[in-house]
Each structure stands twice: as structure tokens, then as C-alpha cells.
Design a protein around this motif. Structure first.
Motif, PDB file in Angstrom:
ATOM      1  N   ARG A 122       0.709  -1.058   0.064  1.00  0.00           N
ATOM      2  CA  ARG A 122      -0.070   0.196   0.009  1.00  0.00           C
ATOM      3  C   ARG A 122       1.016   1.079  -0.013  1.00  0.00           C
ATOM      4  O   ARG A 122       0.769   2.082  -0.696  1.00  0.00           O
ATOM      5  CB  ARG A 122      -0.947  -0.196   1.114  1.00  0.00           C
ATOM      6  N   ASN A 123       1.761   1.397   0.942  1.00  0.00           N
ATOM      7  CA  ASN A 123       2.844   2.575   0.802  1.00  0.00           C
ATOM      8  C   ASN A 123       3.662   2.643  -0.309  1.00  0.00           C
ATOM      9  O   ASN A 123       3.831   3.609  -0.906  1.00  0.00           O
ATOM     10  CB  ASN A 123       3.645   2.399   2.080  1.00  0.00           C
ATOM     11  N   ALA A 124       4.019   1.452  -1.201  1.00  0.00           N
ATOM     12  CA  ALA A 124       4.620   1.745  -2.221  1.00  0.00           C
ATOM     13  C   ALA A 124       3.672   2.303  -3.418  1.00  0.00           C
ATOM     14  O   ALA A 124       4.252   2.994  -4.125  1.00  0.00           O
ATOM     15  CB  ALA A 124       5.141   0.115  -2.668  1.00  0.00           C
ATOM     16  N   TRP A 125       2.423   1.701  -3.239  1.00  0.00           N
ATOM     17  CA  TRP A 125       1.443   2.425  -4.202  1.00  0.00           C
ATOM     18  C   TRP A 125       1.387   3.983  -4.238  1.00  0.00           C
ATOM     19  O   TRP A 125       1.131   4.801  -5.029  1.00  0.00           O
ATOM     20  CB  TRP A 125       0.014   1.712  -4.339  1.00  0.00           C
ATOM     21  N   LEU A 126       1.153   4.387  -3.006  1.00  0.00           N
ATOM     22  CA  LEU A 126       0.930   5.551  -2.393  1.00  0.00           C
ATOM     23  C   LEU A 126       2.103   6.612  -2.806  1.00  0.00           C
ATOM     24  O   LEU A 126       2.018   7.579  -3.537  1.00  0.00           O
ATOM     25  CB  LEU A 126       0.557   5.787  -0.998  1.00  0.00           C
ATOM     26  N   TYR A 127       3.223   6.238  -2.368  1.00  0.00           N
ATOM     27  CA  TYR A 127       4.417   6.797  -2.270  1.00  0.00           C
ATOM     28  C   TYR A 127       5.121   6.913  -3.727  1.00  0.00           C
ATOM     29  O   TYR A 127       5.800   7.627  -4.172  1.00  0.00           O
ATOM     30  CB  TYR A 127       5.204   6.777  -1.212  1.00  0.00           C
ATOM     31  N   GLN A 128       5.216   5.447  -4.291  1.00  0.00           N
ATOM     32  CA  GLN A 128       6.055   5.524  -5.258  1.00  0.00           C
ATOM     33  C   GLN A 128       5.226   5.248  -6.619  1.00  0.00           C
ATOM     34  O   GLN A 128       5.791   5.058  -7.850  1.00  0.00           O
ATOM     35  CB  GLN A 128       7.200   4.405  -5.124  1.00  0.00           C
ATOM     36  N   GLY A 129       4.066   4.414  -6.622  1.00  0.00           N
ATOM     37  CA  GLY A 129       3.319   3.853  -7.573  1.00  0.00           C
ATOM     38  C   GLY A 129       2.279   4.918  -8.294  1.00  0.00           C
ATOM     39  O   GLY A 129       1.482   4.534  -9.126  1.00  0.00           O
TER      40      GLY A 129
END
Length: 362
Positions: A122-129
Motif C-alpha cells: 500500500r505504501n509503495a502504491w501511495l508513495y512510489q506507484g
């Protein structure tokens, strides 16, 4: 040094300070906001990061940017926080997007929906995705800007007065559950109830509801659900990684100096990480205490999980047909999730299953 040289230098320094002071005041203005949380203060792992973040912001700005925090119900109710920010009644709030699913199902996607991903994904999607940019482009219609500010990690499936072994056991069950998850379990015969956390115990105790989900062992122990509903189910398939956002009025956000915006973003990111760490650190011992107090751990049956997964995808398909914004963001989220699990099954899942097996020998 000659006296007149020193005096000249001193005068120049005083003059420089006189010039610099107004410039500093202009770049670091006095800002005072009010923030309403959707959580009670007693739930320190949820409400606490808000308090920590506002203190960090005040310290980083020498007390010039102050945010006064209010628990659920002190200014507005837990589910009215977004409306208050959107209308300009308050400057910001701390809430998960799925609390407003009755207003707009798209808002649930920014927090969590059933069968999506874990907290790191989820954090990868929000911050980097690109996820957070998609979110903020969408929520402009509500006159708000959002910043991720916390995640509990995967939650438990909730507390039940009786065992639920089959789909038949779910029929007519009155279940406190939030977000799109309520629509999913409704397709299985459950009667979903949206009740603020602070009112959930009394509702269980009085028999108004038959079951309730909240977060996990650390918070659930505080709310004493084990006293009135002993069967503790897992996993919370509807909340693999629920993000709590800070919602700020667009005009208030845009009026902040860039330095204040960056300080806010940094403090929120630190607290996003910290909330997960708090739960990861405190849940194990809390779970042991709950079991000692009489909690009976139960896993949802494959029959229930498979039926819920089917129901969730039917709901996503229906919403995608009727809501172009939901379709656009959901498809982006789903594609990112599928790519993440390609990697997870190679390394992360393999490592975890290996350690679950090997730790028994330690």
C-alpha cells in the motif's frame, strides 16, 4: 581589532538583523489550525500519532505552526470530519477514507477495500506507484488535499458472540463493519452496522449487534470486546493495509509556505511508519493477554473466504460499470497489486514461510 572597526561591524550586524527579521517573519508566519480526529484519545496507537505529528510540526517551526487536536465527537462526529473540512469549519481532520463510503465509494480505495494488499505494498502504491497523486487529483472535488498519516497493518476479523463456521452461520448476523467490506459481507447474508469505535462495546454488550471488527489485539484489548464476544476471528480480509489520511482544506494547504508543507509531509510520513511500528510491536503481547483472558482464536473457513472474495470482485465490477472514477483508480490499484505479488511470492512470502517453519526449532 580597533574599536571603530568593531563598532562598524557591530552596527552592520544590527542593521542586518533588522532587515532579516521581517523576511523571516514573512517566510515563517503564525498559523493556527484545528484538527478533528475520527478516533477517541483512548486509542493511543490511532490517535497518538496525530498528537505526535502536531508536536513535531510545532517544534520544527519554532512554535509558529500550531495544530490543536480534537478527538472524535469533541467538534464533530467520527463520520462527519470530512464534511467539516470540506465546508471550512475546521482546517483538517484525521480519518480513513472508507469512513465516507456512503458519500463516495471511491474514497474507500484510498484507505482500503477487501482483498487488496499488505501495508508495504500500500505504501509503495501511495508513495512510489502514483497512488497518492491519483487520490489528490480526485479529492479536489471535496475541496481537500490529503497526506498519508498512518497504517495499522493487517487487521483481525473481529469478535463474534458465536462461532461462524459456514456461510449459513452468517445469515442475519448484525456485524459492526466499515467501508465497502460492509457491502461485501451483506452479499453473504450479514447485516452490516456502521458504529463509531467508542460505541461498539456497548452495542455488543446490549445485543444490538452480534459481532464487531475494530483493528487488532492492542486496540481490541483496550475496548474489552473479549468480555462480551469470545470468538476472535482472523484475518480481516477487508483491511490488509488500511491507511489513515490527513485531510486538509485546499485553500489552507495552498496558503502554507512551501517550507511548512514540506515539514507537514515529513512529519506525516514519519508517523505513517510509526503507527505501523507501534502495532507490530504491541500486538503480539496483547494477543497473548487476550487468549489468557478467554479469547478463542478462530480462522475464517475457506468457504467463507472464497465466497467473500467472489462477492468483493462482483462489487468492484458493478461499481466500475457505473462509476468511471472508481474504475480508473481501482484498475490502477489492482494492476499495481498484481505486480507486487509477483515479487512477494518469490522473496517476501518465501522468507516468511521459511521463518515460520524454522523458528519452531529455536
Amino acid at each position: 581589532m580597533k574599536r571603530r572597526t568593531f563598532m562598524a561591524g557591530g552596527a552592520a550586524g544590527v542593521a542586518g538583523a533588522a532587515v532579516a527579521a521581517p523576511a523571516i517573519a514573512q517566510t515563517m508566519p503564525e498559523v493556527s489550525w484545528r484538527c478533528a480526529s475520527s478516533f477517541p484519545k483512548s486509542l493511543d496507537a490511532l490517535y497518538g500519532p496525530l498528537d505526535t505529528m502536531t508536536k513535531q510540526i510545532a517544534e520544527a517551526t519554532d512554535g509558529r505552526f500550531k495544530i490543536q487536536c480534537f478527538a472524535a465527537g469533541e467538534i464533530v462526529g467520527a463520520f462527519q470530519t470530512l464534511d467539516a473540512v470540506s465546508a471550512g469549519t475546521i482546517e483538517m481532520c484525521q480519518s480513513p477514507g472508507y469512513y465516507f463510503v456512503g458519500k463516495d465509494p471511491v474514497l474507500a480505495l484510498m484507505a482500503d477495500v477487501p482483498f487488496i494488499m499488505n501495508v508495504r505494498q500500500r505504501n509503495a502504491w501511495l508513495y512510489q506507484g502514483g497512488g497518492q497523486q491519483l487520490v489528490n487529483d480526485y479529492v479536489k472535488k471535496y475541496n481537500v488535499h490529503t497526506v498519508p498519516g498512518g497504517n495499522t497493518g493487517t487487521q483481525m476479523g473481529g469478535w463474534f458472540r458465536k462461532e461462524v463456521r459456514t456461510l449459513e452461520d452468517l445469515k442475519g448476523l448484525k456485524f459492526r463493519i466499515a467501508g465497502l467490506a460492509g457491502q461485501v459481507v451483506a452479499k453473504l447474508g450479514v447485516v452490516p452496522q456502521q458504529i463509531p469505535g467508542g460505541d461498539t462495546y456497548s452495542s455488543l454488550e446490549r445485543g444490538v449487534i452480534d459481532a464487531a471488527e475494530w483493528v487488532g489485539p492492542y486496540d481490541d484489548e483496550k475496548l474489552a470486546f473479549v468480555r462480551v464476544a469470545p470468538y476472535y476471528y482472523y484475518p480481516g480480509f477487508w483491511e490488509g493495509a488500511p491507511t489513515v489520511h490527513y485531510w486538509i482544506g485546499t485553500e489552507k494547504w495552498n496558503a502554507l509556505p512551501k517550507s511548512y508543507q514540506q515539514i507537514f509531509n515529513n512529519a506525516a510520513a514519519a508517523n505513517n511508519l510509526d503507527m505501523t511500528a507501534i502495532y507490530d510491536a504491541r500486538n503480539p503481547a496483547a494477543l497473548r493477554r487476550l487468549v489468557a483472558a478467554g479469547a478463542q482464536l478462530r480462522a475464517f473457513s475457506p468457504e467463507i473466504l472464497d465466497a467473500a472474495y467472489k462477492a468483493a470482485n462482483e462489487i468492484y465490477d458493478d461499481l466500475s460499470k457505473s462509476n468511471a472514477d472508481f474504475k480508473r483508480i481501482y484498475e490502477h490499484l489492482r494492476a499495481f497489486r498484481n505486480e507486487e505479488y509477483l515479487w512477494w511470492q518469490v522473496a517476501e512470502y518465501s522468507f516468511d514461510t521459511m521463518m515460520l517453519r524454522l523458528r519452531q526449532r529455536s
